[in-house]
Design a protein around this motif. Structure first.
Motif, PDB file in Angstrom:
ATOM      1  N   LEU A  57       0.824  -1.207   0.000  1.00 44.62           N
ATOM      2  CA  LEU A  57       0.000   0.000   0.000  1.00 44.62           C
ATOM      3  C   LEU A  57       0.859   1.257   0.000  1.00 44.62           C
ATOM      4  O   LEU A  57       0.564   2.228  -0.707  1.00 44.62           O
ATOM      5  CB  LEU A  57      -0.936  -0.006   1.217  1.00 44.62           C
ATOM      6  N   ARG A  58       1.933   1.236   0.792  1.00 44.11           N
ATOM      7  CA  ARG A  58       2.827   2.383   0.798  1.00 44.11           C
ATOM      8  C   ARG A  58       3.527   2.541  -0.545  1.00 44.11           C
ATOM      9  O   ARG A  58       3.666   3.652  -1.072  1.00 44.11           O
ATOM     10  CB  ARG A  58       3.847   2.237   1.929  1.00 44.11           C
ATOM     11  N   THR A  59       3.951   1.444  -1.141  1.00 41.07           N
ATOM     12  CA  THR A  59       4.599   1.510  -2.452  1.00 41.07           C
ATOM     13  C   THR A  59       3.646   2.044  -3.508  1.00 41.07           C
ATOM     14  O   THR A  59       4.023   2.857  -4.359  1.00 41.07           O
ATOM     15  CB  THR A  59       5.117   0.122  -2.870  1.00 41.07           C
ATOM     16  N   SER A  60       2.397   1.585  -3.470  1.00 40.91           N
ATOM     17  CA  SER A  60       1.410   2.054  -4.441  1.00 40.91           C
ATOM     18  C   SER A  60       1.175   3.546  -4.338  1.00 40.91           C
ATOM     19  O   SER A  60       0.881   4.214  -5.337  1.00 40.91           O
ATOM     20  CB  SER A  60       0.084   1.310  -4.253  1.00 40.91           C
ATOM     21  N   SER A  61       1.302   4.090  -3.144  1.00 44.06           N
ATOM     22  CA  SER A  61       1.066   5.515  -2.961  1.00 44.06           C
ATOM     23  C   SER A  61       2.288   6.363  -3.278  1.00 44.06           C
ATOM     24  O   SER A  61       2.159   7.532  -3.643  1.00 44.06           O
ATOM     25  CB  SER A  61       0.609   5.796  -1.520  1.00 44.06           C
ATOM     26  N   ARG A  62       3.505   5.783  -3.192  1.00 42.41           N
ATOM     27  CA  ARG A  62       4.716   6.580  -3.340  1.00 42.41           C
ATOM     28  C   ARG A  62       5.458   6.333  -4.647  1.00 42.41           C
ATOM     29  O   ARG A  62       6.148   7.227  -5.131  1.00 42.41           O
ATOM     30  CB  ARG A  62       5.664   6.306  -2.166  1.00 42.41           C
ATOM     31  N   ASP A  63       5.346   5.138  -5.201  1.00 43.67           N
ATOM     32  CA  ASP A  63       6.062   4.837  -6.439  1.00 43.67           C
ATOM     33  C   ASP A  63       5.409   5.590  -7.596  1.00 43.67           C
ATOM     34  O   ASP A  63       4.245   5.381  -7.919  1.00 43.67           O
ATOM     35  CB  ASP A  63       6.040   3.328  -6.703  1.00 43.67           C
ATOM     36  N   LEU A  64       6.171   6.462  -8.247  1.00 45.17           N
ATOM     37  CA  LEU A  64       5.611   7.279  -9.316  1.00 45.17           C
ATOM     38  C   LEU A  64       5.182   6.436 -10.509  1.00 45.17           C
ATOM     39  O   LEU A  64       4.228   6.792 -11.219  1.00 45.17           O
ATOM     40  CB  LEU A  64       6.640   8.330  -9.751  1.00 45.17           C
ATOM     41  N   VAL A  65       5.869   5.339 -10.760  1.00 42.77           N
ATOM     42  CA  VAL A  65       5.479   4.470 -11.862  1.00 42.77           C
ATOM     43  C   VAL A  65       4.117   3.847 -11.586  1.00 42.77           C
ATOM     44  O   VAL A  65       3.258   3.767 -12.464  1.00 42.77           O
ATOM     45  CB  VAL A  65       6.547   3.386 -12.103  1.00 42.77           C
ATOM     46  N   ARG A  66       3.900   3.400 -10.361  1.00 43.79           N
ATOM     47  CA  ARG A  66       2.581   2.844 -10.017  1.00 43.79           C
ATOM     48  C   ARG A  66       1.502   3.924 -10.051  1.00 43.79           C
ATOM     49  O   ARG A  66       0.362   3.649 -10.450  1.00 43.79           O
ATOM     50  CB  ARG A  66       2.634   2.177  -8.645  1.00 43.79           C
ATOM     51  N   ASN A  67       1.831   5.131  -9.621  1.00 42.67           N
ATOM     52  CA  ASN A  67       0.874   6.231  -9.752  1.00 42.67           C
ATOM     53  C   ASN A  67       0.485   6.438 -11.206  1.00 42.67           C
ATOM     54  O   ASN A  67      -0.694   6.612 -11.535  1.00 42.67           O
ATOM     55  CB  ASN A  67       1.476   7.524  -9.207  1.00 42.67           C
ATOM     56  N   TYR A  68       1.486   6.408 -12.078  1.00 48.72           N
ATOM     57  CA  TYR A  68       1.234   6.592 -13.505  1.00 48.72           C
ATOM     58  C   TYR A  68       0.376   5.445 -14.047  1.00 48.72           C
ATOM     59  O   TYR A  68      -0.582   5.681 -14.789  1.00 48.72           O
ATOM     60  CB  TYR A  68       2.570   6.656 -14.251  1.00 48.72           C
ATOM     61  N   GLN A  69       0.709   4.216 -13.698  1.00 53.00           N
ATOM     62  CA  GLN A  69      -0.039   3.070 -14.204  1.00 53.00           C
ATOM     63  C   GLN A  69      -1.495   3.107 -13.759  1.00 53.00           C
ATOM     64  O   GLN A  69      -2.411   2.826 -14.549  1.00 53.00           O
ATOM     65  CB  GLN A  69       0.626   1.772 -13.743  1.00 53.00           C
ATOM     66  N   PHE A  70      -1.728   3.458 -12.504  1.00 50.89           N
ATOM     67  CA  PHE A  70      -3.105   3.496 -11.985  1.00 50.89           C
ATOM     68  C   PHE A  70      -3.920   4.561 -12.705  1.00 50.89           C
ATOM     69  O   PHE A  70      -5.041   4.297 -13.166  1.00 50.89           O
ATOM     70  CB  PHE A  70      -3.076   3.767 -10.483  1.00 50.89           C
ATOM     71  N   THR A  71      -3.390   5.768 -12.797  1.00 48.23           N
ATOM     72  CA  THR A  71      -4.151   6.848 -13.420  1.00 48.23           C
ATOM     73  C   THR A  71      -4.311   6.613 -14.923  1.00 48.23           C
ATOM     74  O   THR A  71      -5.328   6.984 -15.507  1.00 48.23           O
ATOM     75  CB  THR A  71      -3.475   8.202 -13.169  1.00 48.23           C
ATOM     76  N   PHE A  72      -3.301   5.986 -15.542  1.00 49.18           N
ATOM     77  CA  PHE A  72      -3.431   5.653 -16.967  1.00 49.18           C
ATOM     78  C   PHE A  72      -4.596   4.695 -17.178  1.00 49.18           C
ATOM     79  O   PHE A  72      -5.431   4.896 -18.072  1.00 49.18           O
ATOM     80  CB  PHE A  72      -2.133   5.033 -17.474  1.00 49.18           C
ATOM     81  N   ALA A  73      -4.660   3.632 -16.371  1.00 44.33           N
ATOM     82  CA  ALA A  73      -5.732   2.655 -16.516  1.00 44.33           C
ATOM     83  C   ALA A  73      -7.095   3.295 -16.240  1.00 44.33           C
ATOM     84  O   ALA A  73      -8.080   3.021 -16.943  1.00 44.33           O
ATOM     85  CB  ALA A  73      -5.500   1.474 -15.569  1.00 44.33           C
ATOM     86  N   PHE A  74      -7.160   4.149 -15.229  1.00 42.19           N
ATOM     87  CA  PHE A  74      -8.430   4.809 -14.899  1.00 42.19           C
ATOM     88  C   PHE A  74      -8.882   5.718 -16.037  1.00 42.19           C
ATOM     89  O   PHE A  74     -10.043   5.684 -16.468  1.00 42.19           O
ATOM     90  CB  PHE A  74      -8.279   5.610 -13.609  1.00 42.19           C
ATOM     91  N   ALA A  75      -7.958   6.542 -16.543  1.00 43.22           N
ATOM     92  CA  ALA A  75      -8.319   7.460 -17.632  1.00 43.22           C
ATOM     93  C   ALA A  75      -8.693   6.692 -18.887  1.00 43.22           C
ATOM     94  O   ALA A  75      -9.624   7.075 -19.609  1.00 43.22           O
ATOM     95  CB  ALA A  75      -7.144   8.410 -17.918  1.00 43.22           C
ATOM     96  N   TYR A  76      -7.990   5.601 -19.156  1.00 39.31           N
ATOM     97  CA  TYR A  76      -8.313   4.798 -20.333  1.00 39.31           C
ATOM     98  C   TYR A  76      -9.722   4.220 -20.219  1.00 39.31           C
ATOM     99  O   TYR A  76     -10.510   4.285 -21.171  1.00 39.31           O
ATOM    100  CB  TYR A  76      -7.298   3.674 -20.503  1.00 39.31           C
ATOM    101  N   GLY A  77     -10.045   3.641 -19.069  1.00 42.64           N
ATOM    102  CA  GLY A  77     -11.362   3.053 -18.885  1.00 42.64           C
ATOM    103  C   GLY A  77     -12.477   4.065 -19.033  1.00 42.64           C
ATOM    104  O   GLY A  77     -13.477   3.822 -19.720  1.00 42.64           O
TER     105      GLY A  77
END
Length: 579
Positions: free
Chosen positions: A264-284
């Motif tokens: 959970l901490r990695t998901s909130s701090r890793d910029l690559v994971r931030n990018y992947q999450f928002t990319f998937a959300f915006a795509y959907g």
């Protein structure tokens, strides 16, 4: 000039040593596909110059978006390699630009730009002479725009706000390309919009057609892009990692809980994971909302399922993305790392997916049984397949602390990473097929099937991944440290296959998604919604009794292609080895 020639020679030498084995096969397939597309572009120069301008706009878009989605583009020669030489930024930029023209993508694009020469030959000898410098200048614009775009995205990804903004932008752009037919219908255009001719991608053609000022515009744009790229190189080479702010620690009482907290901490701090999450959300969201431009809201309820599928595909190399941090897991045998990662993935993605699905489905009023059947099936399938694909098809990644200057590049083998993402996308969709078909045929019974299949996928795939991690953990760590498979025990059949069988495997993995998703799954959805004679979906043009069978046949074909490709490349036990 000497620096440029030296860097170009270095690039040639590096490519000669790198293009071997699977990389050579992948590059060869890409070159063949690129030459086919280039040939089609040249044909447009004979048929319609306006269509040629549109084609070059697509090539430019490919140069802009392709490196972003492929992990930062070609970095055979990195700017960091030359920091100790003391080269001025502009000189370094010129040298790296010369090296950027070495490789298959520039060669294929130059072939496509031969369409300018063909168009010039049609218009007269003077236009044919103008086409030669226009072709070279246009290629330089393609390459430099690509470099500047990657540099800007890499710079943006150094902050959380930048990573989120970039993810939203790229997700929206890719979703728009996937629904480009909606844009054309909304604009009511039967031909090429006039604006396309005046984009930078069309300036070379404008020069050939008599607007010679476009040559000066191309040269000026190249100078500006070169200055911008030099400035971005200065920022990249001189960048230093900023220390993160102190955070209140996640407290855990058990080893499994510690893994969940860490994820959970990695998901909130890793910029690559931030990018992947928002990319998937915006795509959907954008993929499902695009048909609203033409007054159709039938795709809106599928925003949540599309988000889940894309998020799972983006995270398919989760162990490779973490790099050599796997040694922490191996030193904590009491913890179930896979289960912890599954729970953390669901904790970060399930609430968003559920909220998005419920809201969008409520707006349209249904179809509730189908959507509620797909949701748990996809969540369980993605949570199970993400760790399973990662431990079985791990692509060695770059340690997070080593990718600060280029956060996009999470792996040195971006070709394998892309193939892994496509495989994950197809497999996650496949986990929802039983629930989807039952929901279409029997209504609410599909929800029960979706819950059962989702739970089974989460538990079963997670158990397989845990067993693999326990048995092959040291080998996986060695793979991530060295970039090579641990030798001796298992060899891939792929390297031993004949060229025809390798070609079959590549075609299966590369094109199976076409019959499976658009011609199969989406066509069945359109038929169920009485959306007939719909663009290129064959099932919607069939007689009533053949619509569902045709869609089902395409689904079976897509799954069969994936199964055939998987069977061809499955590892085989060698004589004298021990599993």
């Amino acid at each position: 000039m000497a620096v440029a020639l030296t860097m170009a020679a270095m690039k040639v030498a590096a490519l000669c040593h790198a293009l071997r084995g699977e990389r050579a096969q992948s590059a060869g397939l890409g070159a063949v596909l690129g030459i086919v597309l280039a040939g089609g572009t040249i044909y447009l120069a004979v048929r319609d110059l306006d269509l040629l301008a549109a084609a070059y706009a697509v090539w430019l878009l490919g140069w802009l978006l392709g490196p972003v989605f492929m992990g930062g583009g070609d970095e055979t020669l990195r700017p960091e390699y030359f920091t100790l030489l003391g080269l001025p930024p502009r000189r370094l930029a010129v040298g790296l630009l010369a090296a950027a023209f070495v490789g298959l993508p520039p060669l294929v694009s130059l072939t496509a730009l031969l369409g300018l020469v063909v168009a010039g030959a049609r218009l007269g000898p003077v236009a044919a002479l103008v086409a030669v410098p226009a072709m070279l200048l246009q290629l330089a614009v393609f390459v430099l725009l690509s470099k500047v775009a990657v540099g800007l995205v890499g710079l943006a990804l150094r902050s959380r706000l930048g990573a989120i903004s970039t993810g939203v932008l790229n997700g929206a752009i890719l979703a728009g390309l996937g629904q480009i037919w909606v844009v054309f219908l909304a604009l009511g255009q039967t031909g090429v919009p006039p604006l396309v001719r005046y984009l930078p991608s069309g300036w070379g053609l404008l020069a050939v057609r008599g607007s010679w000022w476009a040559l000066g515009a191309l040269a000026g744009l190249i100078a500006l892009l070169l200055l911008a790229w030099a400035a971005l190189l200065r920022l990249r080479v001189g960048a230093s990692r900023a220390s993160g702010r102190a955070r209140r620690p996640f407290l855990a009482r058990t080893a499994d809980g510690a893994i969940v907290a860490k994820e959970l901490r990695t998901s909130s701090r890793d910029l690559v994971r931030n990018y992947q999450f928002t990319f998937a959300f915006a795509y959907g969201v954008c993929f499902a909302a695009s048909p609203l431009l033409v007054g159709w809201n039938g795709m809106l309820p599928y925003a949540g399922p599309v988000f889940i599928v894309m998020a799972g595909a983006m995270a398919a190399n989760v162990y490779g993305t973490d790099g050599t941090a796997l040694w922490l897991t191996l030193m904590t045998p009491a913890a179930s790392d896979v289960r912890g990662r599954q729970l953390a993935w669901l904790a970060t993605h399930a609430p968003v997916a559920v909220l998005l699905t419920v809201v969008c489905t409520a707006v349209t009023g249904g179809p509730w049984p189908l959507i509620l059947a797909l949701l748990p099936a996809l969540l369980g399938g993605a949570a199970g397949l993400v760790p399973l694909i990662s431990v079985y098809g791990l692509v060695p990644g770059t340690d997070p602390h080593k990718r600060a200057n280029n956060p996009l590049r999470t792996s040195e083998d971006e070709g394998s990473l892309t193939g892994q993402a496509y495989l994950a996308l197809a497999l996650i969709v496949a986990t929802a097929l039983p629930a989807g078909f039952v929901a279409i045929r029997f209504g609410w019974a599909g929800v029960v099937v979706g819950i059962v299949t989702g739970a089974l996928c989460w538990w079963g795939f997670g158990r397989l991944a845990s067993a693999r991690l326990r048995e092959r953990g040291p080998e996986l760590l060695s793979t991530m440290r060295t970039g090579r498979k641990a030798g001796g025990t298992v060899q891939s059949r792929f390297t031993e296959l004949s060229k025809p069988r390798k070609a079959v495997a590549w075609w299966c993995f590369g094109f199976a998604a076409i019959p499976l998703i658009p011609q199969g799954i989406l066509a069945a959805v359109f038929v169920s919604r009485d959306m007939l004679h719909h663009t290129w979906f064959l099932a919607t043009y069939m007689p009533p009794g053949l619509r569902y069978p045709v869609a089902l046949g395409f689904v079976v074909l897509g799954l069969a292609m994936y199964a055939l490709g998987t069977w061809i490349v499955l590892p085989s036990r060698q004589p004298g080895t021990v599993e």
